[in-house]
Design a protein around this motif. Structure first.
Motif, PDB file in Angstrom:
ATOM      1  N   ASN A  24       3.287   3.414  -0.697  1.00 24.68           N
ATOM      2  CA  ASN A  24       4.688   3.077  -0.456  1.00 24.68           C
ATOM      3  C   ASN A  24       4.745   2.451   0.932  1.00 24.68           C
ATOM      4  O   ASN A  24       4.582   3.146   1.934  1.00 24.68           O
ATOM      5  N   PRO A  25       4.964   1.129   1.036  1.00 21.59           N
ATOM      6  CA  PRO A  25       4.901   0.472   2.348  1.00 21.59           C
ATOM      7  C   PRO A  25       6.169   0.618   3.182  1.00 21.59           C
ATOM      8  O   PRO A  25       6.226   0.120   4.300  1.00 21.59           O
ATOM      9  N   SER A  26       7.182   1.294   2.657  1.00 22.63           N
ATOM     10  CA  SER A  26       8.460   1.409   3.352  1.00 22.63           C
ATOM     11  C   SER A  26       8.317   2.165   4.678  1.00 22.63           C
ATOM     12  O   SER A  26       7.946   3.343   4.691  1.00 22.63           O
ATOM     13  N   ILE A  27       8.626   1.485   5.773  1.00 21.44           N
ATOM     14  CA  ILE A  27       8.581   2.139   7.080  1.00 21.44           C
ATOM     15  C   ILE A  27       9.632   3.247   7.140  1.00 21.44           C
ATOM     16  O   ILE A  27       9.402   4.313   7.732  1.00 21.44           O
ATOM     17  N   LYS A  28      10.780   3.018   6.520  1.00 22.92           N
ATOM     18  CA  LYS A  28      11.848   4.022   6.523  1.00 22.92           C
ATOM     19  C   LYS A  28      11.382   5.332   5.900  1.00 22.92           C
ATOM     20  O   LYS A  28      11.601   6.408   6.451  1.00 22.92           O
ATOM     21  N   HIS A  29      10.717   5.244   4.770  1.00 26.26           N
ATOM     22  CA  HIS A  29      10.231   6.458   4.109  1.00 26.26           C
ATOM     23  C   HIS A  29       9.159   7.157   4.947  1.00 26.26           C
ATOM     24  O   HIS A  29       9.110   8.386   5.014  1.00 26.26           O
ATOM     25  N   HIS A  30       8.320   6.372   5.608  1.00 25.10           N
ATOM     26  CA  HIS A  30       7.244   6.978   6.390  1.00 25.10           C
ATOM     27  C   HIS A  30       7.738   7.526   7.726  1.00 25.10           C
ATOM     28  O   HIS A  30       7.152   8.475   8.251  1.00 25.10           O
ATOM     29  N   ILE A  31       8.809   6.961   8.249  1.00 25.11           N
ATOM     30  CA  ILE A  31       9.426   7.568   9.432  1.00 25.11           C
ATOM     31  C   ILE A  31       9.986   8.936   9.060  1.00 25.11           C
ATOM     32  O   ILE A  31       9.888   9.898   9.837  1.00 25.11           O
ATOM     33  N   ALA A  32      10.561   9.027   7.865  1.00 27.31           N
ATOM     34  CA  ALA A  32      11.061  10.325   7.382  1.00 27.31           C
ATOM     35  C   ALA A  32       9.907  11.327   7.276  1.00 27.31           C
ATOM     36  O   ALA A  32      10.058  12.505   7.630  1.00 27.31           O
ATOM     37  N   ILE A  33       8.744  10.854   6.802  1.00 30.70           N
ATOM     38  CA  ILE A  33       7.563  11.718   6.748  1.00 30.70           C
ATOM     39  C   ILE A  33       7.174  12.153   8.158  1.00 30.70           C
ATOM     40  O   ILE A  33       6.844  13.313   8.408  1.00 30.70           O
ATOM     41  N   GLY A  34       7.218  11.210   9.108  1.00 31.24           N
ATOM     42  CA  GLY A  34       6.887  11.523  10.494  1.00 31.24           C
ATOM     43  C   GLY A  34       7.812  12.575  11.083  1.00 31.24           C
ATOM     44  O   GLY A  34       7.368  13.475  11.801  1.00 31.24           O
ATOM     45  N   VAL A  35       9.096  12.486  10.762  1.00 29.21           N
ATOM     46  CA  VAL A  35      10.066  13.468  11.258  1.00 29.21           C
ATOM     47  C   VAL A  35       9.781  14.846  10.664  1.00 29.21           C
ATOM     48  O   VAL A  35       9.791  15.866  11.372  1.00 29.21           O
TER      49      VAL A  35
END
Length: 246
Positions: A5-16
């Motif tokens: 999933n290349p979505s930066i938004k989704h991966h920022i959520a993972i980071g949080v």
């Protein structure tokens, strides 16, 4: 893992989520307490290390999106590279922070790496793996279209795959049953059922004269008839077992 999933938004959520989990784990479990840190120092350790995980994972999110946009694919080697990048950044940031005047940690790098980073990696890696797997499920599904062509170049029908209900034989033509704004529509195209079945292998034959899209199968009306979306069709004995497996 061969999908991303290349979505930066989704991966920022993972980071949080990773950041919050890291703080709670570090603060309450204190996996690398060496007896020289009071509560205030440990709070600073927990906050710093958890923010390091957030920053490191955001960099990973940007890196993987850039790579994915260039090659438009993903594989296990690239997946492993994201973990390597994450832990490389995380190690540099946390060790620098640990040795700063804020913490004044006692461990030298070798001991810091073996006693802290490796232990953190053993706990955090499965969390990252599961979150990344879940992110794949968040990828928006693209609408898939099918184009059914007849013998005449201008004789065709282009519809969404999930709107196609069934195809029935009609002498030298096939009759396409499909949904248009939730209304059942039909179109005759000069072709053969055999040709349609060859071109669209997701269709299932239930009768010598009928192919169905299995996603529209609803129920058995009786032993020889099935209900599809807004239509009923007969089932031949020769094709019954295939339907029973749905």
């Amino acid at each position: 893992m061969k999908q991303l999933n290349p979505s930066i938004k989704h991966h920022i959520a993972i980071g949080v989520l990773l950041c919050l989990w890291s703080f709670l784990f570090a603060f309450f479990v204190r996996p690398f307490e060496h007896g020289t840190m009071d509560l205030q120092v440990w709070i600073r350790v927990s906050v710093g290390f958890s923010l390091a995980s957030l920053f490191s994972y955001i960099v990973v999110a940007i890196y993987q999106k850039i790579v994915y946009q260039k090659i438009v694919k993903w594989n296990n080697a690239l997946e492993v590279s994201t973990y390597i990048l994450f832990y490389l950044l995380y190690t540099i940031i946390t060790y620098t922070y640990y040795k700063s005047d804020i913490i004044r940690g006692n461990y030298e790098f070798s001991q810091f790496f073996t006693d802290i980073i490796i232990n953190i990696a053993l706990v955090v890696t499965p969390i990252i793996f599961l979150l990344r797997r879940y992110a794949i499920k968040l990828i928006p599904k693209k609408e898939e279209f099918v184009t059914i062509k007849g013998d005449n170049k201008m004789d065709f029908l282009k519809i969404k795959k999930d709107e196609l209900i069934c195809v029935s034989n009609s002498q030298n033509y096939v009759e396409i049953f499909f949904l248009d704004n939730d209304q059942l529509k039909t179109k005759l195209i000069r072709s053969s059922l055999k040709k349609i079945q060859y071109e669209f292998d997701f269709l299932i034959q239930i009768h010598r004269s009928h192919l169905i899209n299995p996603s529209h199968f609803k129920s058995w009306k009786d032993s020889v008839t099935i209900s599809l979306t807004q239509i009923e069709l007969p089932v031949s004995k020769n094709y019954k077992n295939r339907l029973l497996s749905l």
